[in-house]
Design a protein around this motif. Structure first.
Motif, mmCIF file in Angstrom:
data_model
loop_
_atom_site.group_PDB
_atom_site.id
_atom_site.type_symbol
_atom_site.label_atom_id
_atom_site.label_comp_id
_atom_site.label_asym_id
_atom_site.label_seq_id
_atom_site.Cartn_x
_atom_site.Cartn_y
_atom_site.Cartn_z
ATOM 1 N N GLY A 7 5.746 -5.083 1.891
ATOM 2 C CA GLY A 7 5.401 -3.666 1.795
ATOM 3 C C GLY A 7 4.106 -3.412 2.536
ATOM 4 O O GLY A 7 3.460 -4.328 3.049
ATOM 5 N N LEU A 8 3.716 -2.156 2.607
ATOM 6 C CA LEU A 8 2.497 -1.793 3.321
ATOM 7 C C LEU A 8 1.658 -0.860 2.449
ATOM 8 O O LEU A 8 2.194 0.040 1.792
ATOM 9 N N ALA A 9 0.352 -1.075 2.447
ATOM 10 C CA ALA A 9 -0.557 -0.267 1.647
ATOM 11 C C ALA A 9 -1.790 0.061 2.474
ATOM 12 O O ALA A 9 -1.969 -0.460 3.583
ATOM 13 N N VAL A 10 -2.630 0.924 1.949
ATOM 14 C CA VAL A 10 -3.854 1.308 2.647
ATOM 15 C C VAL A 10 -5.032 1.236 1.687
ATOM 16 O O VAL A 10 -4.875 1.313 0.476
ATOM 17 N N MET A 11 -6.204 1.070 2.272
ATOM 18 C CA MET A 11 -7.450 1.141 1.509
ATOM 19 C C MET A 11 -8.371 2.124 2.217
ATOM 20 O O MET A 11 -8.294 2.297 3.432
ATOM 21 N N LYS A 12 -9.216 2.787 1.439
ATOM 22 C CA LYS A 12 -10.150 3.768 1.967
ATOM 23 C C LYS A 12 -11.541 3.157 2.072
ATOM 24 O O LYS A 12 -11.977 2.411 1.197
ATOM 25 N N SER A 13 -12.234 3.515 3.137
ATOM 26 C CA SER A 13 -13.630 3.136 3.299
ATOM 27 C C SER A 13 -14.352 4.342 3.891
ATOM 28 O O SER A 13 -14.407 4.510 5.113
ATOM 29 N N GLY A 14 -14.836 5.199 3.008
ATOM 30 C CA GLY A 14 -15.405 6.459 3.475
ATOM 31 C C GLY A 14 -14.298 7.324 4.052
ATOM 32 O O GLY A 14 -13.208 7.427 3.497
ATOM 33 N N PRO A 15 -14.527 7.921 5.219
ATOM 34 C CA PRO A 15 -13.489 8.758 5.813
ATOM 35 C C PRO A 15 -12.404 7.947 6.524
ATOM 36 O O PRO A 15 -11.394 8.505 6.956
ATOM 37 N N LEU A 16 -12.604 6.628 6.656
ATOM 38 C CA LEU A 16 -11.670 5.793 7.403
ATOM 39 C C LEU A 16 -10.667 5.135 6.470
ATOM 40 O O LEU A 16 -10.926 4.914 5.286
ATOM 41 N N THR A 17 -9.511 4.803 7.030
ATOM 42 C CA THR A 17 -8.423 4.187 6.274
ATOM 43 C C THR A 17 -7.989 2.918 6.994
ATOM 44 O O THR A 17 -7.899 2.892 8.230
ATOM 45 N N TYR A 18 -7.723 1.872 6.221
ATOM 46 C CA TYR A 18 -7.263 0.593 6.778
ATOM 47 C C TYR A 18 -5.964 0.206 6.078
ATOM 48 O O TYR A 18 -5.815 0.379 4.868
ATOM 49 N N GLY A 19 -5.030 -0.313 6.865
ATOM 50 C CA GLY A 19 -3.760 -0.745 6.308
ATOM 51 C C GLY A 19 -3.691 -2.253 6.149
ATOM 52 O O GLY A 19 -4.404 -2.993 6.848
ATOM 53 N N PHE A 20 -2.832 -2.699 5.253
ATOM 54 C CA PHE A 20 -2.642 -4.141 5.063
ATOM 55 C C PHE A 20 -1.274 -4.369 4.429
ATOM 56 O O PHE A 20 -0.740 -3.499 3.730
ATOM 57 N N PRO A 21 -0.678 -5.532 4.693
ATOM 58 C CA PRO A 21 0.615 -5.843 4.085
ATOM 59 C C PRO A 21 0.440 -6.263 2.631
ATOM 60 O O PRO A 21 -0.591 -6.810 2.241
ATOM 61 N N ALA A 22 1.451 -5.980 1.837
ATOM 62 C CA ALA A 22 1.435 -6.360 0.421
ATOM 63 C C ALA A 22 2.807 -6.920 0.068
ATOM 64 O O ALA A 22 3.831 -6.255 0.264
ATOM 65 N N ARG A 23 2.844 -8.149 -0.414
ATOM 66 C CA ARG A 23 4.117 -8.788 -0.760
ATOM 67 C C ARG A 23 4.675 -8.171 -2.039
ATOM 68 O O ARG A 23 3.976 -8.077 -3.054
ATOM 69 N N GLY A 43 19.051 8.438 -1.340
ATOM 70 C CA GLY A 43 18.881 7.397 -0.329
ATOM 71 C C GLY A 43 18.187 7.843 0.927
ATOM 72 O O GLY A 43 18.084 7.061 1.883
ATOM 73 N N ASN A 44 17.679 9.059 0.984
ATOM 74 C CA ASN A 44 16.949 9.500 2.162
ATOM 75 C C ASN A 44 15.549 8.889 2.154
ATOM 76 O O ASN A 44 14.914 8.780 1.102
ATOM 77 N N LEU A 45 15.108 8.510 3.320
ATOM 78 C CA LEU A 45 13.770 7.942 3.453
ATOM 79 C C LEU A 45 12.812 9.078 3.819
ATOM 80 O O LEU A 45 13.031 9.795 4.799
ATOM 81 N N GLU A 46 11.771 9.235 3.020
ATOM 82 C CA GLU A 46 10.879 10.391 3.150
ATOM 83 C C GLU A 46 9.522 9.974 3.702
ATOM 84 O O GLU A 46 9.093 8.824 3.566
ATOM 85 N N ALA A 47 8.854 10.950 4.305
ATOM 86 C CA ALA A 47 7.578 10.699 4.987
ATOM 87 C C ALA A 47 6.502 10.228 4.014
ATOM 88 O O ALA A 47 6.504 10.568 2.831
ATOM 89 N N ILE A 48 5.573 9.476 4.562
ATOM 90 C CA ILE A 48 4.446 8.951 3.790
ATOM 91 C C ILE A 48 3.159 9.146 4.588
ATOM 92 O O ILE A 48 3.177 9.548 5.743
ATOM 93 N N GLY A 49 2.029 8.873 3.970
ATOM 94 C CA GLY A 49 0.746 8.996 4.646
ATOM 95 C C GLY A 49 0.258 7.655 5.150
ATOM 96 O O GLY A 49 0.729 6.591 4.736
ATOM 97 N N GLY A 50 -0.730 7.715 6.058
ATOM 98 C CA GLY A 50 -1.348 6.494 6.577
ATOM 99 C C GLY A 50 -0.412 5.631 7.388
ATOM 100 O O GLY A 50 -0.593 4.399 7.438
ATOM 101 N N VAL A 51 0.567 6.235 8.065
ATOM 102 C CA VAL A 51 1.578 5.432 8.749
ATOM 103 C C VAL A 51 0.967 4.583 9.862
ATOM 104 O O VAL A 51 1.345 3.424 10.056
ATOM 105 N N ASN A 52 0.025 5.143 10.615
ATOM 106 C CA ASN A 52 -0.578 4.376 11.709
ATOM 107 C C ASN A 52 -1.324 3.156 11.192
ATOM 108 O O ASN A 52 -1.179 2.041 11.725
ATOM 109 N N GLU A 53 -2.125 3.362 10.168
ATOM 110 C CA GLU A 53 -2.923 2.264 9.615
ATOM 111 C C GLU A 53 -2.029 1.184 9.005
ATOM 112 O O GLU A 53 -2.329 -0.022 9.104
ATOM 113 N N LYS A 54 -0.931 1.587 8.389
ATOM 114 C CA LYS A 54 -0.027 0.609 7.780
ATOM 115 C C LYS A 54 0.634 -0.269 8.853
ATOM 116 O O LYS A 54 0.732 -1.490 8.698
#
Length: 805
Positions: A577-593, A691-702
């Motif tokens: 899976g993919l998740a994000v973390m916040k650091s001030g105004p910036l966002t970083y993505g990382f994989p999550a098993r 079963g429709n896949l819906e939009a999410i946030g932070g897609v670039n960072e993920k």
């Protein structure tokens, strides 16, 4: 299908490299540098907010105060000030506000309104009046004709008293008696004493001499025989004399009153003529009455030590330039109760006692903004105790109380309650969406007092006009802060960064505060040379690097395999899976098993994060949707009877959001069927129950977070990420990710539904259900139906597992 059987690739094709990042066409820009552009300080975009603000600023109807709603950095306050400077609304009724002594109620200073710019003239006029009283009035009262008229009254009184006392004194002399005064000061009194051999003698002394046979007793007997009658006469004469003196004092007081009136009338009439106001007339009448009380009973030099310039002074609490026409614009950066309403500062009296009067009154922002505009930040206002209540009460009633009753009650030092002021203020409250709904919910007056909503959009249309708006904003910034010129490649790069920030299809961020920060750092890197694309890109990298420590630490944990992330191979019941973390105004993505396990039973789906109370409300909702989707796609003819648990592995904090629900359903189907999942792939996306896949946030960072992990372990050309098709237009990936995709080293797949995602993640055909509710043989969902049936049978045949038939 064996777990170790090789998987075949899906027919779905990855997005092309040019679909992963929008590139601004530099050649379409019609300027070379920002020096070629006009630097008029205008807020770009926001047509809806601009229209609402124009109405709110110019409409004078009650309750048309403005709430400016939007995110910080979108130019909210700048647009307000820009429009006010552009419109420059005028007003013909601007006034100066003054407080003076209230002689009838000293603790309620009197308010005087005067035309704009005349407050100083009124204060000077009253100062001149006090100077006249101190320097000239006493001399005038002590000179002719007033002095001679007073002397005439006094002489007449002396004559009339003499007419009463002279005959009486003659009678006393005939009876060998005389009136003498004994005592001093107020204790002085007149007594009748005997006269012996031409000398007045005290009655006690006379009695002593009679007792010693020095004087014949007949003298004492004669004195005592006639004394009562003479004393009665003396008392009557004294009463009449006192009446004469009292009448003379009244006559002299009336004379002094008349004289004070005659002498002060020209000055008072001059002030009345110059300042036509009912309160000015009342104040002058009270001043003259005070002068009469102060001076009528005695000569001027007998008055108490009073500073008449202070007593008759004028405290100008707010004034304008003479003939001012433009409505005032006040911005209160610290809207405390005192700064909004004003205050009464105590004076230090005798023995260090704190006292207060009209001189200590000071205006607040609400009075300074009368007939004009008051700009407030909603967060600042709500953080000040009592400020919101005071503001709304003033707007609702129109009455400004400089010291509200509750404040005066709580503060023992403040004993002065200035007269309330009728004000008309247009408040412009700047805040965000959350604060708006908080106020709307908590305060019933909010909707009636703030009827105009100016909504600031955080996005612009990503077209040539939007890019030119960026160029215009940077041109303004460069001129205002003396920055070097930005060439068109730098503007294009800033526009691309704006697209990255907003991450919305065909949109640019309207939060120019963040764009301006990048521009400033790029100008610093350019070292006074022209700012180019490479400077912008370097500034973006530096900004991200300064807040990247959490991301770096996570990557280190992945690299040394403290956190387990698998980017090759195939495993059933395990997905990236993919998740994000916040650091001030910036966002970083990382994989999550994410892992899933399943077996016979009737516990249903178990959310391990939810059981551990680590799941947020949105994540819990997504998990329940997952159960609904599972029932919908399997459509078994029996209840689903199994116990399945899902978990984010090595997650030790709270988890929220539903963007992992798509990965969770794939992971669950893999665990149910035993079909392995490609570990070189990661997935993000929310699901619905169909079963429709819906939009999410932070897609670039993920995407970038998984790419970084794959790059560390080695890019194989098979790795990639599955995202919702709804997010395809939001992509603004880093150049290295785009280059890897262009070279076939990394892939991004955009899918509409969970069935396509299953095929991509497993390489197995998902299957399409027929009218009888069956899937094609050997399809993944057919295997899932079969396994569900097996679990149902196992559950019903084992009383220790499930229900008993």
């Amino acid at each position: 299908m064996s777990k170790d059987e090789p998987l075949e690739s899906s027919n779905l094709q990855p997005l092309a490299a040019n679909e992963l990042r929008w590139q601004c066409d530099v050649e379409s820009l019609t300027f070379e540098t920002t020096d070629d552009l006009s630097s008029d300080a205008k807020v770009v975009g926001q047509p809806t907010a601009r229209e609402a603000l124009e109405f709110g600023l110019m409409c004078l109807a009650p309750g048309q105060n403005v709430y400016v709603r939007g995110q910080r950095g979108t130019g909210r306050k700048k647009l307000v000030l820009e429009l006010l400077n552009q419109l420059q609304p005028e007003c013909d009724s601007l006034q100066d506000f003054c407080y003076v002594q209230n002689f009838e109620y000293p603790d309620r200073p009197r308010l005087i309104r005067l035309p704009a710019g005349s407050g100083n003239d009124f204060r000077q006029a009253m100062n001149d009046f006090a100077t006249f009283v101190e320097d000239d009035l006493g001399k005038a009262l002590d000179s002719d004709p007033y002095a001679s008229r007073r002397e005439s009254i006094q002489q007449k009184t002396r004559d009339e008293i003499a007419k009463l006392t002279d005959p009486f004194e003659q009678e006393l002399r005939a009876d060998s008696m005389q009136m003498v005064e004994v005592g001093e000061g107020p204790a002085t009194q007149k007594l009748i004493v005997p006269v012996v051999e031409g000398t007045p003698v005290a009655p006690e002394q006379l009695r002593h001499q009679v007792a010693e046979n020095k004087i014949d007793s007949s003298v004492l007997d004669a004195f005592e025989a006639k004394l009562p009658d003479h004393e009665k006469r003396m008392i009557e004469i004294r009463r009449k004399a006192t009446e004469l003196v009292r009448k003379a004092a009244i006559d002299i007081r009336e004379l002094n009153e008349s004289a004070i009136g005659e002498l002060t009338l020209p000055h008072a009439d001059g002030i009345r003529g110059d300042f036509s106001s009912e309160n000015v007339n009342v104040f002058l009448e009270e001043v003259v009455e005070h002068l009469v009380d102060l001076l009528a009973d005695g000569p001027p030099d007998s008055k108490e030590a009073i500073d008449l310039k202070e007593l008759y002074g004028v405290n100008i609490v707010h004034s304008h330039e003479p003939n001012a026409k433009h409505r005032p614009v006040i911005e209160e950066c610290r809207p405390s109760l005192m700064n909004l309403l004003g205050t009464v500062e105590p004076q230090w009296g005798p023995q260090g006692m704190a006292i207060s009067d009209y001189r200590g009154i000071h205006s607040g922002a609400l009075l300074r903004a009368d007939q004009g505009y008051l700009i407030l930040d909603a967060d600042d206002l709500l953080s000040e105790p009592g400020a919101w209540r005071a503001l709304t009460r003033t707007l609702r009633t129109g009455n400004l109380e400089i010291v509200p009753p509750e404040v005066g009650f709580l503060s023992r030092q403040v004993v002065t309650q200035p007269e309330a002021i009728q004000v008309s203020v247009r408040v412009i409250l700047i805040g965000d969406v959350g604060t708006f709904y908080q106020l709307d919910h908590a305060d019933p007056d909010f909707a009636e007092l703030f009827k105009v909503l100016a909504d600031f959009d955080s996005e612009l249309i990503r077209d040539d006009r939007g890019v030119m708006q960026y160029a215009q904003a940077i041109a303004q910034l460069a001129e205002a802060e003396s920055l070097p010129a930005f060439d068109k490649s730098a503007i294009a790069s800033l526009a691309e960064h704006g697209a990255r920030i907003v991450s919305r299809k065909k949109k640019l961020t309207a939060r120019f505060g963040r764009i301006a920060d990048i521009a400033r750092e790029a100008a610093f890197l350019a070292k006074k040379d022209r700012v180019k694309r490479e400077h912008i890109e370097d500034a973006v990298r530096r900004t991200k690097a300064r807040a990247s420590l959490p991301s770096i630490k996570f990557q280190e944990l992945v690299e040394n395999e403290t956190i387990l992330v698998q980017t090759t191979g195939h495993v059933a019941g395990q997905i990236n899976g993919l998740a994000v973390m916040k650091s001030g105004p910036l966002t970083y993505g990382f994989p999550a098993r994410i892992t899933a396990s399943i077996g016979a039973g009737n516990a249903g789906l178990i959310n391990i994060e939810g059981q551990a109370q680590m799941s947020g409300a949105i994540h819990t909702k997504g998990f329940h949707i997952l159960g609904g989707l599972l029932r919908n796609i399997l459509q078994t003819k029996h209840p689903l009877c199994f116990s399945a648990s899902l978990a984010f592995e090595q997650s030790y904090g709270g988890i929220d959001g539903d963007s992992a629900s798509g990965a969770e359903i794939v992971c669950l189907l893999s665990a149910l069927t035993g079909v392995p999942i490609r570990q070189e792939m990661a997935m993000t996306g929310a699901i619905d129950q169909r079963g429709n896949l819906e939009a999410i946030g932070g897609v670039n960072e993920k995407i970038e977070g998984f790419f970084d992990a794959c790059e560390h372990f080695g890019l194989t050309g098979d790795q990639g990420v599955v995202i919702p098709a709804a997010n395809a237009g939001d992509l603004m990936l880093r150049d290295d990710v785009v280059d890897a995709s262009r070279n076939g080293k990394f892939h991004v797949y955009a899918v509409d539904n969970i069935f396509d995602a299953v095929e991509l993640m497993t390489g197995a055909e998902a299957g399409k259900i027929d009218s009888n509710g069956n899937y094609p043989v050997d399809s993944l969902l057919a295997i899932a139906q079969s396994r569900a049936g097996e679990f149902w049978k196992m559950t019903h045949s084992n009383p220790n597992v499930g229900w008993k038939v």
